[in-house]
Design a protein around this motif. Structure first.
Motif, PDB file in Angstrom:
ATOM      1  N   UNK A 537      33.022  -0.098 -34.725  1.00  0.00           N
ATOM      2  CA  UNK A 537      34.189   0.107 -35.586  1.00  0.00           C
ATOM      3  C   UNK A 537      34.760   1.505 -35.397  1.00  0.00           C
ATOM      4  N   UNK A 538      36.078   1.588 -35.344  1.00  0.00           N
ATOM      5  CA  UNK A 538      36.797   2.858 -35.173  1.00  0.00           C
ATOM      6  C   UNK A 538      36.257   3.653 -33.984  1.00  0.00           C
ATOM      7  N   UNK A 548      36.359   3.204 -43.702  1.00  0.00           N
ATOM      8  CA  UNK A 548      36.587   1.755 -43.602  1.00  0.00           C
ATOM      9  C   UNK A 548      35.583   0.996 -44.451  1.00  0.00           C
TER      10      UNK A 548
ATOM     11  N   UNK B 338      44.753  -7.767 -35.996  1.00  0.00           N
ATOM     12  CA  UNK B 338      45.125  -6.598 -36.819  1.00  0.00           C
ATOM     13  C   UNK B 338      46.119  -6.952 -37.915  1.00  0.00           C
ATOM     14  N   UNK B 364      42.553  -2.525 -40.083  1.00  0.00           N
ATOM     15  CA  UNK B 364      42.150  -3.320 -38.922  1.00  0.00           C
ATOM     16  C   UNK B 364      42.516  -2.601 -37.621  1.00  0.00           C
ATOM     17  N   UNK B 366      42.586   0.568 -37.144  1.00  0.00           N
ATOM     18  CA  UNK B 366      41.603   1.629 -36.943  1.00  0.00           C
ATOM     19  C   UNK B 366      40.234   1.039 -36.593  1.00  0.00           C
ATOM     20  N   UNK B 367      39.843  -0.014 -37.295  1.00  0.00           N
ATOM     21  CA  UNK B 367      38.521  -0.595 -37.052  1.00  0.00           C
ATOM     22  C   UNK B 367      38.380  -1.086 -35.612  1.00  0.00           C
ATOM     23  N   UNK B 368      39.374  -1.845 -35.175  1.00  0.00           N
ATOM     24  CA  UNK B 368      39.260  -2.441 -33.841  1.00  0.00           C
ATOM     25  C   UNK B 368      39.774  -1.520 -32.737  1.00  0.00           C
ATOM     26  N   UNK B 370      42.769  -1.286 -31.996  1.00  0.00           N
ATOM     27  CA  UNK B 370      43.847  -2.052 -31.362  1.00  0.00           C
ATOM     28  C   UNK B 370      45.153  -1.707 -32.067  1.00  0.00           C
TER      29      UNK B 370
END
Lengths: 552, 413
Positions: A537-538, A548, B338, B364, B366-368, B370
């Motif tokens: 993640x991130x 998050x 996302x 999303x 930031x998390x992925x 993408x």
């Protein structure tokens, strides 16, 4: 001196983007200085003109004519480039995109809604998060990752248990579900033997052995090495036993593991005894009872395990121990046997004792039983002013009647210890009392006998008289306790939601998060699978990950 | 605070918004806060000193058009003397493609969201070639703008009155089934737009040659509907803006120097970083060397769930994404990761009529890691040369990280 050559293809419409791409392909040919590929609209012709590509002959072309112009270092190059047009267009058409790999589980499951299991082989520190999401989205988990914290394993398995989902792992290398091998698995035919294993290679050896003997596998369910520990409490193993017990394809069951924690073993054996199908049990590196107990068959070697499982398929159904309602009331003369019973029946709840161990709680009132109760009547509090129950049965007989009168009592468990110094003829007193209990049709009586054929009371004689009175008598303590566990459905009293056999019906669909090779293997087995393009993640940024996590 | 719930609420407003193109009017008469001497531009706020070539050119052109200067030199002088105000279109419920420069006298489309009651505005599309939105300000550019203002705008306004408006959402939904994605490919939508308007223009006009000129101009312009589509997307995105606790992106825009985003639950703040140069295909004679950094408000289409997000619907332009139709499918599929919803009204035949991915969630992204895909035209870095290609670009990831951090600070996370 540059040379400009052109070609007109009347009425050959192509989208401008296709043409732009073709144009850049032409311009990339060695020796080509510039290229123009356009539909012959006035605006496009102006563009060609601006770039010095507008041959006078082209001024009369129509808007639906495709115009190809190449300026090159010499004539052969220009003509050659124009000759490449069709192959360039054809080459473009044959290109195909790679399989799409979504980044998140939600998207993956939208692509393959029928997926019933998520394989996870990402680094351990991220694995629990992925596994939680898989469970939250209603999927079984095959958790290959290791270095998952024990607390995470417990939390995951509790979540899975409450949702009717299996958490196979962590550190689970092998499973075969509905004919599809997950992780490290051998290609074995599908069949009627279901397996449960905390040991990946053990599962591989036995499934391969079954295959070699002509048998086949319904499901082989890995549990992870810690499943049979006290902390985890065999959640996955018990779920899997219950599942295979109800799975219509499965006719015999194999359980392979390292020796379980004692408290877990009783629950496991109780559940296995009550599963309604023959079960071959192998506790690796652990001495096992020499023979079958009801439907339980103990094995000491992997090959033997496979062979027993295949043999049992052909055998007629075993005497199934039917479970019954009501509480256990254990009235022991022997202190050690009272402890042994608590250990073997640790899955009972609520369990009370005057000598409590493990999960048992102290009795509140020595004179009255409540819930499941195991009493050591030889303990000091009971022997004040009277002889030990090994010699004087008076207290036991009164308590036997008292328990029998309690409508909540389901099974009365007694020990009868023969030998020197003991009561010369216990059956003479216990027999009539047991007969009275059995006549009422309420509780049943089970006796664990300790003695030899050389004892003065006579083992067989005592046994026969107690049996005639209506008791079920065992002269093997472990066997007797396993029978009681099955009778009271210890361990098979399923906690949480039962796993639906339909969730593992073929064709199996799977989402793979992690090792590419697991995905490739799924695809080669013709399983429907989606590979996640998983990243930490991130990008592994700790600060962002923390934010998050809080913003979920 | 339930972020998921806030996002569901916000995206619901975006999806259910019903943008109707109700009219054409003069900017100063309808755009809130519009006044003489104020120039609206694409993207996040920017001063003259940091403006790129095409935006500067468009500013000069607009000043000439407004009669606020009579020469290029005079225009620059006025700007440098501080006599010209600049503000993002987005600060005035407006959007404009490329430079997006809109001045008080210019005709603008008026779009009303009949569900939420909010309005949005966009200037008129000038077609191809030398145009103000790419920073051109030659006399013929200004002549065309005047013709659009004086001949086309009144006729289209009367036509829209006669029609009682055009449902842009319905038009877009249909265009997506005809190979458009609503940003870089608007061929079908523009023809549908012309089809709706043509009879009404005929009925509204006494001047056959003017009517024919306007219909021809509309029919020849495969981007004609882009501006009303952008205004419609702005109306949809604005409907989702200002939802407390929502991490939904409600604006993405570029001014040719910076790429900026706004977030529903973060008020009017912009999160910006230098805009990238699009990766794309170039017209004959141009290369990446000629390209200006990413510019324009047209990313409002992606914000609202079309454009690159609907790439799967537009196989004709798949070469933007390097090749095959499956790449186009993958481009759309990636955006589902996302976004928080699938559009109820915009569907993609190639994906079995699945709704387009809509509602970008900062979390999303930031998390992925993408970022949203953007299909875009590429402007020449020098003013007035125009479009040099088209391609794909993505906003810088930092602005989403910054937005996430700001959100966390605001809510004490």
């Amino acid at each position: 001196m540059s040379v400009t050559r052109y070609e007109i293809r009347p009425g050959a419409y192509a989208d401008s983007i296709v043409l732009m791409h073709l144009q850049s392909s032409l311009a990339a040919i060695e020796g080509v200085e510039d290229a123009g590929v356009v539909m012959g609209t006035p605006a496009n012709l102006e563009l060609l003109d601006a770039n010095g590509l507008l041959h006078p002959d082209l001024k009369a072309v129509a808007a639906d004519d495709l115009v190809l112009v190449v300026r090159a270092i010499d004539e052969p190059t220009a003509v050659g480039a124009l000759g490449e047009v069709d192959s360039l267009l054809a080459a473009r058409r044959s290109e195909s995109g790679a399989d799409f790999r979504p980044h998140g589980l939600r998207s993956a499951l939208r692509l393959l809604p029928s997926a019933s299991v998520v394989l996870i082989s990402v680094p351990g520190r991220y694995a629990a998060t992925v596994a939680h999401e898989a469970l939250d989205r209603g999927r079984h988990v095959f958790l290959y990752s290791d270095n998952v914290e024990l607390t995470d394993e417990v939390a995951l398995k509790e979540k899975g248990r409450d949702a009717g989902l299996l958490v196979m792992g962590p550190d689970c290398g092998t499973a075969i579900l509905a004919g599809v091998g997950l992780g490290f698995a051998n290609r074995v035919r599908r069949g009627r033997i279901g397996l449960i294993g905390a040991s990946g290679t053990g599962l591989q050896a036995v499934t391969s052995g079954i295959h070699a003997l002509g048998g086949g596998v319904s499901h082989a369910i890995g549990t992870g090495g810690r499943d049979l520990s006290e902390a985890v409490g065999a959640v996955t193993t018990l779920q899997a036993l219950d599942l295979l017990g109800r799975d219509q394809t499965t006719e015999a069951i194999v359980v392979i593991s390292k020796p379980p924690a004692p408290s877990v073993a009783s629950r496991l054996l109780g559940a296995a005894a009550g599963v309604g199908k023959p079960v071959v049990i192998q506790f690796i590196g652990h001495p096992t009872p020499p023979r079958a107990q009801g439907n339980l068959h103990f094995s000491t070697g992997l090959s033997e395990t496979a062979r027993r499982a295949v043999e049992l398929l052909g055998e007629p159904g075993e005497d199934q121990i039917e479970s019954r309602p009501g509480y256990l009331r254990g009235l022991f003369a022997g202190g050690t046997l009272a402890l042994e019973a608590q250990q073997s029946l640790a899955g009972l709840a609520p369990l009370h004792s005057n000598v409590p161990i493990l999960a048992a709680e102290p009795v509140a009132d020595l004179s009255r039983s409540s819930g499941h109760t195991i009493l050591d009547l030889g303990a000091d509090e009971f022997t004040v002013g009277r002889l030990h129950p090994m010699m004087d049965q008076d207290l036991r007989l009164r308590r036997l009647r008292q328990e029998s009168d309690d409508p909540e009592t389901g099974l009365i468990l007694l020990d009868v210890v023969l030998g020197e110094g003991a009561h010369p003829d216990p059956a003479s007193e216990l027999g009539p009392a047991i007969a009275d209990v059995c006549k009422t049709g309420g509780a049943e009586v089970v006796v664990l006998m300790v003695g030899t054929d050389a004892d003065p009371q006579g083992l067989d004689e005592q046994r026969v008289r107690l049996e005639v009175a209506g008791a079920k008598v065992f002269d093997d303590v472990s066997e007797g306790l396993a029978w009681v566990a099955a009778r009271l459905a210890v361990g098979s009293a399923v906690v949480g939601e039962r796993v639906a056999p339909s969730s593992l019906e073929p064709p199996l669909g799977a989402i793979n998060v992690g090792l590419d090779s697991f995905y490739d293997s799924l695809v080669e087995q013709d399983a429907e699978a989606v590979q996640l393009d998983w990243q930490p993640p991130a990008g592994g940024d700790e600060r962002m990950m923390a934010l998050l996590e809080k913003m979920r | 605070m339930n972020i998921d719930q806030a996002n569901t609420d916000a995206v619901g407003r975006m999806i259910s918004a019903r943008p109707m193109l109700t009219g054409v009017a003069t900017a100063r008469d309808v755009i809130p806060g519009m006044r003489d001497g104020l120039l609206l531009h694409a993207g996040p706020p920017i001063g003259w000193d940091r403006m790129s070539g095409p935006l500067r050119g468009a500013v000069i052109g607009a000043l000439l058009f407004e009669g606020l200067a009579s020469t290029e030199a005079e225009a620059i002088e006025r700007v440098e003397a501080g006599e010209v105000e600049f503000a993002p279109c987005h600060h005035h419920q407006s959007v404009g493609p490329m430079a997006g420069v809109t001045s008080a006298s210019m005709a603008v489309y008026v779009v009303e969201n009949t569900e939420g009651g909010n309005r949005a505005y966009s200037n008129l599309n000038e077609g191809y070639g030398k145009v103000l939105r790419y920073g051109a300000y030659a006399p013929e550019v200004l002549d065309k703008l005047r013709w659009m203002n004086e001949v086309m705008a009144p006729l289209v306004a009367r036509a829209l009155d006669g029609l009682g408006g055009i449902d842009v959402r319905a038009l877009l939904a249909e265009a997506l089934h005809m190979g458009d994605e609503g940003h870089n490919r608007n061929k079908a939508g523009s023809l549908l737009f012309t089809k709706h308007l043509a009879p009404a223009i005929g009925e509204a006009s006494d001047d056959r040659s003017a009517a024919a000129g306007v219909v021809r101009f509309l029919g020849d312009n495969a981007l004609g509907v882009l501006n009303p589509v952008m205004a419609a997307c702005k109306a949809m995105a604005d409907a989702a803006h200002g939802v407390e606790g929502s991490t939904l992106v409600t604006a993405m825009a570029r001014n040719g120097t910076d790429f900026g985003v706004r977030v529903s639950g973060l008020g009017d703040d912009w999160f910006t970083a230098p805009a990238a140069t699009p990766d794309g295909l170039y017209f004959s004679g141009f290369t990446a060397e000629d390209a200006n950094p990413d510019i324009g408000d047209s990313t409002i289409t992606e914000t609202a769930g079309i454009g690159a997000f609907a790439m799967a619907a537009a196989p004709a332009i798949v070469t933007f994404v390097s090749g095959s139709p499956s790449d186009a499918l993958n481009a759309t599929l990636e955006m589902y990761d996302i976004t928080v919803a699938e559009h109820q009204h915009f569907t993609i035949p190639q994906l079995d009529f699945r709704g387009t991915p809509v509602g970008i969630d900062v979390r999303k992204v930031v998390e992925f890691g993408v970022t949203p895909r953007v299909n875009t035209g590429i402007a020449h870095r020098e003013a007035g040369i125009g479009q040099v290609g088209a391609g794909l670009v993505r906003p810088p990831i930092e602005i989403f990280r910054e937005a996430l951090t700001a959100f966390a600070e605001k809510h004490g996370v």
